[in-house]
Design an enzyme around this catalytic site. Sequence first.
Site, PDB file in Angstrom:
ATOM      1  N   TYR A  25      23.602  33.254  63.880  1.00  0.00           N
ATOM      2  CA  TYR A  25      24.406  33.892  62.879  1.00  0.00           C
ATOM      3  C   TYR A  25      24.904  33.339  61.983  1.00  0.00           C
ATOM      4  O   TYR A  25      25.473  31.892  62.036  1.00  0.00           O
ATOM      5  CB  TYR A  25      25.880  34.362  64.126  1.00  0.00           C
ATOM      6  CG  TYR A  25      26.859  34.976  63.458  1.00  0.00           C
ATOM      7  CD1 TYR A  25      26.554  35.637  62.212  1.00  0.00           C
ATOM      8  CD2 TYR A  25      28.036  35.344  63.816  1.00  0.00           C
ATOM      9  CE1 TYR A  25      27.542  36.608  61.615  1.00  0.00           C
ATOM     10  CE2 TYR A  25      28.905  35.830  63.252  1.00  0.00           C
ATOM     11  CZ  TYR A  25      28.646  36.613  62.281  1.00  0.00           C
ATOM     12  OH  TYR A  25      29.895  37.446  61.565  1.00  0.00           O
ATOM     13  N   ARG A  44      32.585  32.336  56.413  1.00  0.00           N
ATOM     14  CA  ARG A  44      33.642  31.961  57.319  1.00  0.00           C
ATOM     15  C   ARG A  44      33.326  30.489  57.821  1.00  0.00           C
ATOM     16  O   ARG A  44      34.245  29.906  57.963  1.00  0.00           O
ATOM     17  CB  ARG A  44      33.447  32.847  58.425  1.00  0.00           C
ATOM     18  CG  ARG A  44      34.086  33.925  58.579  1.00  0.00           C
ATOM     19  CD  ARG A  44      34.181  34.806  59.666  1.00  0.00           C
ATOM     20  NE  ARG A  44      34.838  36.298  59.593  1.00  0.00           N
ATOM     21  CZ  ARG A  44      36.198  36.468  59.753  1.00  0.00           C
ATOM     22  NH1 ARG A  44      36.952  35.434  60.105  1.00  0.00           N
ATOM     23  NH2 ARG A  44      36.652  37.564  59.729  1.00  0.00           N
ATOM     24  N   LYS A  52      21.739  37.385  63.077  1.00  0.00           N
ATOM     25  CA  LYS A  52      22.488  38.195  62.322  1.00  0.00           C
ATOM     26  C   LYS A  52      22.750  37.640  61.106  1.00  0.00           C
ATOM     27  O   LYS A  52      23.271  36.453  61.090  1.00  0.00           O
ATOM     28  CB  LYS A  52      23.876  38.456  63.280  1.00  0.00           C
ATOM     29  CG  LYS A  52      24.826  39.156  62.532  1.00  0.00           C
ATOM     30  CD  LYS A  52      26.381  39.226  63.203  1.00  0.00           C
ATOM     31  CE  LYS A  52      27.205  40.003  62.304  1.00  0.00           C
ATOM     32  NZ  LYS A  52      28.753  39.748  63.210  1.00  0.00           N
ATOM     33  N   TYR A  56      33.241  24.483  59.695  1.00  0.00           N
ATOM     34  CA  TYR A  56      34.046  23.442  59.190  1.00  0.00           C
ATOM     35  C   TYR A  56      33.426  22.234  59.327  1.00  0.00           C
ATOM     36  O   TYR A  56      33.731  21.606  57.944  1.00  0.00           O
ATOM     37  CB  TYR A  56      35.408  23.393  60.349  1.00  0.00           C
ATOM     38  CG  TYR A  56      36.401  22.339  59.859  1.00  0.00           C
ATOM     39  CD1 TYR A  56      37.474  22.836  58.735  1.00  0.00           C
ATOM     40  CD2 TYR A  56      36.375  21.309  60.265  1.00  0.00           C
ATOM     41  CE1 TYR A  56      38.281  22.078  58.290  1.00  0.00           C
ATOM     42  CE2 TYR A  56      37.301  20.450  59.666  1.00  0.00           C
ATOM     43  CZ  TYR A  56      38.318  20.700  58.779  1.00  0.00           C
ATOM     44  OH  TYR A  56      39.157  19.759  58.412  1.00  0.00           O
ATOM     45  N   THR A  85      33.669  36.962  66.083  1.00  0.00           N
ATOM     46  CA  THR A  85      35.113  36.735  65.253  1.00  0.00           C
ATOM     47  C   THR A  85      36.049  37.670  65.094  1.00  0.00           C
ATOM     48  O   THR A  85      37.192  37.417  65.213  1.00  0.00           O
ATOM     49  CB  THR A  85      34.530  36.327  63.791  1.00  0.00           C
ATOM     50  OG1 THR A  85      33.440  35.207  64.140  1.00  0.00           O
ATOM     51  CG2 THR A  85      35.564  35.424  63.211  1.00  0.00           C
ATOM     52  N   THR A  86      35.269  39.045  64.948  1.00  0.00           N
ATOM     53  CA  THR A  86      35.983  40.373  65.167  1.00  0.00           C
ATOM     54  C   THR A  86      37.227  40.330  66.329  1.00  0.00           C
ATOM     55  O   THR A  86      38.017  41.133  66.115  1.00  0.00           O
ATOM     56  CB  THR A  86      35.299  41.414  64.720  1.00  0.00           C
ATOM     57  OG1 THR A  86      34.518  41.359  63.714  1.00  0.00           O
ATOM     58  CG2 THR A  86      36.085  42.615  64.590  1.00  0.00           C
ATOM     59  N   ILE A 144      24.847  44.345  63.357  1.00  0.00           N
ATOM     60  CA  ILE A 144      25.838  44.257  64.043  1.00  0.00           C
ATOM     61  C   ILE A 144      27.012  44.573  63.268  1.00  0.00           C
ATOM     62  O   ILE A 144      27.593  43.741  62.236  1.00  0.00           O
ATOM     63  CB  ILE A 144      25.890  42.917  64.716  1.00  0.00           C
ATOM     64  CG1 ILE A 144      24.599  42.716  65.571  1.00  0.00           C
ATOM     65  CG2 ILE A 144      27.139  42.555  65.218  1.00  0.00           C
ATOM     66  CD1 ILE A 144      24.603  41.216  66.301  1.00  0.00           C
TER      67      ILE A 144
END
Length: 293
Positions: free
Chosen positions: A137, A142, A166, A111, A48-49, A208
């Site tokens: 993850y 988010r 993660k 979502y 995402t980063t 991470i």
Amino acid sequence: MLQQQLRGTGVALVTPFKANEDIDWHALEKLINHVIEGGVNYVVTLGTTGETPTLSAEEKLDLIKFTFEKVAKRVPVVVGIGDYSTNDVIKRLQKCPLDEAAAVLSVAPYYSKPTQEGIYQHYKAIAAASPKPIILYNVPGRTGRNMTAETTVRLAHEVENIVAMKEASGDMAQCMHIIKNKPKDFVVVSGDDVLAMPQIACGMEGLISVAANFFAKDVSDMVTAALKNDYATAQQLHYKMLDGFELMFAENNPAGIKAFLQQNNIIQNYFRLPIVPATAALQIQIKEYLEKY
């Protein structure tokens, strides 16, 4: 072997852009060399980063190939492939060039807010289709839905191709329940720079990191020290970076980390909408912090 590769510090790479919003490949090569020379244990592309929601399918494929080429097997590469559509994740797993990947990092479906059973079935399906081991993850801030400790432990015990997680819920009690009940060879790493040191003390096996894009050496040294139970060193480094962590995430990720990286001339401070640069006030604070760092 894979479990050993995932211990320590991974870094979720940003995607540098030019003023015209094209990917800045030269800057990305500089960044890859910077983090590897700083001592990170592996890199993660398409996290995402990396602003992956703004990248085209062709750009994602190009980023995977470029990362493999420039890393040149100096450290393992983990590829991020996740979506709210299970079928779309499976299709991408089949299309992406993953031969050189150590594993796939796949975010919990976002979502849609599925039930815990829906999250379980999503991961079970993609693990069955994946040519590489899957790293779960969990980042409810988010995705909008937390993956509980019970769901994580169930996946870890029941699905062979799921090997690690993660965890970025920020819930320390949840993290401890996962660590307590996971299989022995299942690797749990932190997804929170600011919590990584205490989470390693609880039994996590690494981080991470976003911050390691900039603080590659200090983050790597902190994680290494904590894994060796050298908490005097780990604490010193943690508190050295603490204000930096808070500035980095004060407004948005990756706006914060890109503002830091601009300060050492590794990348330019450009984005694709809807991400915008950090405010002028925050950039001044970052500059003042780094002058003292």
